[in-house]
Design a protein around this motif. Structure first.
Motif, PDB file in Angstrom:
ATOM      1  N   ARG A  19      29.356  38.845  30.694  1.00  0.00           N
ATOM      2  CA  ARG A  19      29.579  37.438  31.040  1.00  0.00           C
ATOM      3  C   ARG A  19      30.691  37.258  32.064  1.00  0.00           C
ATOM      4  O   ARG A  19      30.590  36.426  32.971  1.00  0.00           O
ATOM      5  N   LEU A  20      31.740  38.055  31.949  1.00  0.00           N
ATOM      6  CA  LEU A  20      32.949  37.821  32.741  1.00  0.00           C
ATOM      7  C   LEU A  20      33.131  38.778  33.910  1.00  0.00           C
ATOM      8  O   LEU A  20      33.941  38.519  34.800  1.00  0.00           O
ATOM      9  N   ALA A  21      32.447  39.897  33.903  1.00  0.00           N
ATOM     10  CA  ALA A  21      32.548  40.908  34.961  1.00  0.00           C
ATOM     11  C   ALA A  21      34.009  41.262  35.230  1.00  0.00           C
ATOM     12  O   ALA A  21      34.720  41.665  34.307  1.00  0.00           O
ATOM     13  N   LEU A  22      34.475  41.092  36.435  1.00  0.00           N
ATOM     14  CA  LEU A  22      35.827  41.529  36.806  1.00  0.00           C
ATOM     15  C   LEU A  22      36.923  40.752  36.098  1.00  0.00           C
ATOM     16  O   LEU A  22      38.084  41.185  36.085  1.00  0.00           O
ATOM     17  N   ASN A  23      36.587  39.629  35.482  1.00  0.00           N
ATOM     18  CA  ASN A  23      37.582  38.834  34.753  1.00  0.00           C
ATOM     19  C   ASN A  23      37.705  39.233  33.289  1.00  0.00           C
ATOM     20  O   ASN A  23      38.562  38.692  32.582  1.00  0.00           O
ATOM     21  N   ALA A  24      36.872  40.142  32.826  1.00  0.00           N
ATOM     22  CA  ALA A  24      37.052  40.678  31.475  1.00  0.00           C
ATOM     23  C   ALA A  24      38.371  41.437  31.411  1.00  0.00           C
ATOM     24  O   ALA A  24      38.909  41.879  32.438  1.00  0.00           O
ATOM     25  N   ARG A  25      38.889  41.615  30.197  1.00  0.00           N
ATOM     26  CA  ARG A  25      40.209  42.216  30.054  1.00  0.00           C
ATOM     27  C   ARG A  25      40.164  43.416  29.107  1.00  0.00           C
ATOM     28  O   ARG A  25      39.394  43.441  28.147  1.00  0.00           O
ATOM     29  N   VAL A  26      41.032  44.381  29.393  1.00  0.00           N
ATOM     30  CA  VAL A  26      41.187  45.548  28.530  1.00  0.00           C
ATOM     31  C   VAL A  26      42.613  46.075  28.698  1.00  0.00           C
ATOM     32  O   VAL A  26      43.141  46.120  29.805  1.00  0.00           O
ATOM     33  N   GLY A  27      43.248  46.414  27.594  1.00  0.00           N
ATOM     34  CA  GLY A  27      44.593  46.956  27.654  1.00  0.00           C
ATOM     35  C   GLY A  27      45.590  46.038  28.325  1.00  0.00           C
ATOM     36  O   GLY A  27      46.531  46.503  28.994  1.00  0.00           O
ATOM     37  N   GLY A  28      45.400  44.723  28.194  1.00  0.00           N
ATOM     38  CA  GLY A  28      46.328  43.768  28.792  1.00  0.00           C
ATOM     39  C   GLY A  28      46.124  43.524  30.275  1.00  0.00           C
ATOM     40  O   GLY A  28      46.940  42.837  30.908  1.00  0.00           O
ATOM     41  N   ARG A  29      45.041  44.042  30.846  1.00  0.00           N
ATOM     42  CA  ARG A  29      44.780  43.876  32.280  1.00  0.00           C
ATOM     43  C   ARG A  29      43.356  43.383  32.487  1.00  0.00           C
ATOM     44  O   ARG A  29      42.485  43.575  31.639  1.00  0.00           O
ATOM     45  N   THR A  30      43.114  42.770  33.648  1.00  0.00           N
ATOM     46  CA  THR A  30      41.743  42.404  33.990  1.00  0.00           C
ATOM     47  C   THR A  30      41.007  43.640  34.501  1.00  0.00           C
ATOM     48  O   THR A  30      41.625  44.599  34.999  1.00  0.00           O
ATOM     49  N   LEU A  31      39.691  43.609  34.396  1.00  0.00           N
ATOM     50  CA  LEU A  31      38.916  44.713  34.943  1.00  0.00           C
ATOM     51  C   LEU A  31      39.038  44.788  36.456  1.00  0.00           C
ATOM     52  O   LEU A  31      38.897  45.867  37.042  1.00  0.00           O
ATOM     53  N   ARG A  32      39.331  43.667  37.093  1.00  0.00           N
ATOM     54  CA  ARG A  32      39.561  43.727  38.541  1.00  0.00           C
ATOM     55  C   ARG A  32      40.772  44.597  38.851  1.00  0.00           C
ATOM     56  O   ARG A  32      40.737  45.415  39.795  1.00  0.00           O
ATOM     57  N   GLU A  33      41.835  44.464  38.052  1.00  0.00           N
ATOM     58  CA  GLU A  33      43.020  45.297  38.257  1.00  0.00           C
ATOM     59  C   GLU A  33      42.714  46.762  37.971  1.00  0.00           C
ATOM     60  O   GLU A  33      43.129  47.659  38.725  1.00  0.00           O
ATOM     61  N   VAL A  34      41.981  47.013  36.899  1.00  0.00           N
ATOM     62  CA  VAL A  34      41.610  48.393  36.577  1.00  0.00           C
ATOM     63  C   VAL A  34      40.710  48.966  37.672  1.00  0.00           C
ATOM     64  O   VAL A  34      40.862  50.130  38.077  1.00  0.00           O
TER      65      VAL A  34
END
Length: 456
Positions: free
Chosen positions: A374-389
């Motif tokens: 649903r969120l693609a790059l705006n999903a979050r993991v480990g306190g960061r967005t997937l865009r940052e990862v």
């Protein structure tokens, strides 16, 4: 999926199954990559689906490409269901709803895999043009209902079609209406496999995010950026998912084999005949105790075919399959292969990628897997967005490709194949989000323009 295996060599011990997986080990110099992609065909005159039979059907498309390429036909019950290149090793196969798949040959460089894709698309378009067919660059059929979607004449698909509604609500959508791009990667040893599997499992949602490209179903937005990815979450929990056990201490070939042994079977193949044993235990077949075939023992082909029916986010066969991405155009397809090649085929990049994911818990990994459709790059993991990862992962991948040092005829290394992915991450906007803007803008609430805009 090219061809089911036919090898009647009997299996006598569990160790043989482990040895089968271990036989995929290759020295670094022999590592290759194989790109696979599916595409949904349609009639260009009216954006309708393409059946198997008929003068302008899928069978005619296969016949035309066979004549153009000289590849050998793959037959089932006397009908062509694919093509195989005996020289190069590539294959063309049909997914259940007519999705036309290229399983690329094992090649050394991304330059080669792109050339292969370009050549295949040229063949498909040349033949398709004579038949009035086009091919979508979307991760899911955007317009037709499941009932309107054609059915290909493959016995294993008939068995799966009957079984899927018993184990999930979206398995038939997976089979008949989705399209993916995958890359297959080698490993040198069990330890190398384990590290690559853990990194690629944990980062698979990053690939799902970057390559999200399936926002439409039944002629309207479906509420997701990668509906194809969401569909896998309710297909069959016994054979899908993030494989939490792969992160446990001691994981290796044996643990994977034990998991596959416990995945319910679909079929066994004897000669040219597929026998429906859906839901049965491979352990029973292995022991000669399968209720449907008392005394029948498992063969090498039974095992290889059964392994091909497990669908985790990364699948281990005798290589690793990256399974998280929607298909797209040629740049999109090659960028998916580039992303994983740079990360997994360079030790410095692999170590850096492992550092990114090493502290993520099972809850972190499964949480982002649930969010990413649903969120693609705006999903979050480990306190960061997937865009940052994704930014960090692309830096690592680019460095890995630079160090590989493979150059094309123009003197360019492989890093330019990442440009599509880099542009998505730099902008923060996926292909799916751009399509939704068009749908709500110049397309005026219709997905029909996709049959002009989203084609090879």
């Amino acid at each position: 999926m090219a061809r089911d295996v036919s090898d009647a060599t009997p299996l006598g011990a569990r160790s043989e199954l482990v040895d089968w997986v271990a036989s995929g080990e290759k020295p670094r110099a022999a590592w290759r990559l194989g790109t696979e992609h599916e595409k949904v065909p349609f009639y260009t005159a009216d954006a309708t689906p393409v059946p198997y039979e008929g003068p302008r059907g899928i069978r005619a498309l296969l016949d035309g490409i066979q004549a153009r390429t000289g590849w050998d036909p793959i037959l089932e019950e006397g009908r062509p269901i694919g093509l195989f290149d005996e020289v190069g090793g590539g294959a063309i196969s049909l997914e259940p709803g007519g999705q036309f798949e290229l399983s690329g040959a094992p090649v050394e460089t991304l330059h080669e895999t792109r050339e292969e894709t370009v050549s295949h698309i040229a063949d498909a378009k040349a033949v398709g043009d004579t038949l009035g067919l086009g091919f979508l660059t979307l991760g899911m059929s955007p317009l037709w209902t499941r009932e309107e979607t054609p059915v290909m004449p493959k016995a294993r698909y008939r068995i799966m079609t009957n079984y899927m509604p018993k184990v999930g609500t979206l398995g038939l959508d997976m089979m008949y209406r989705t399209a993916t791009v995958q890359v297959n990667m080698d490993y040198a040893s069990e330890a190398d496999m384990v590290k690559k599997l853990r990194v690629s499992l944990a980062l698979q949602p990053v690939a799902t995010a970057i390559f999200a490209n399936s926002p439409f179903t039944d002629g309207r937005p479906n509420g997701f950026l990668s509906m194809r990815s969401e569909i896998w979450r309710d297909t069959d929990r016994h054979r899908t998912g993030m494989m939490d056990f792969a992160f446990e201490d001691g994981f290796g070939y044996e643990a994977y084999v034990d998991w596959v042994l416990d995945v319910p079977m679909y079929f066994i193949k004897r000669g040219a005949v597929y026998h429906d044993v859906a839901g049965a235990s491979f352990r029973d077949l292995f022991a000669g105790k399968l209720a449907q075939f008392p005394g029948e023992r498992a063969t090498q082909s039974d095992w290889a075919n059964h392994v091909s029916t497990v669908f985790p986010e990364v699948r281990l066969k005798r290589y690793l399959e990256m399974r998280g991405a929607d298909v797209g155009g040629i740049d999109h397809i090659t960028a998916l292969s580039a992303f994983w090649t740079g990360l997994l085929y360079d030790q410095e990049a692999l170590d850096g990628a492992f550092d990114i994911i090493k502290d993520w818990s099972a809850g972190d990994r499964n949480g982002v897997r649930a969010e990413v459709p649903r969120l693609a790059l705006n999903a979050r993991v480990g306190g960061r967005t997937l865009r940052e990862v994704a930014r960090d992962a692309l830096v690592l991948s680019r460095g890995g490709l630079e160090r590989r040092g493979f150059r094309d005829g123009a003197g360019r290394d492989e890093t330019h194949h990442l440009d599509y992915a880099q542009a998505v991450v730099d902008s923060g906007k996926t292909a799916a989000e751009r399509l939704l803007e068009l749908y709500h803008g110049t397309w005026r609430g219709s997905v029909r323009p996709a049959f002009d805009a989203c084609v090879f």
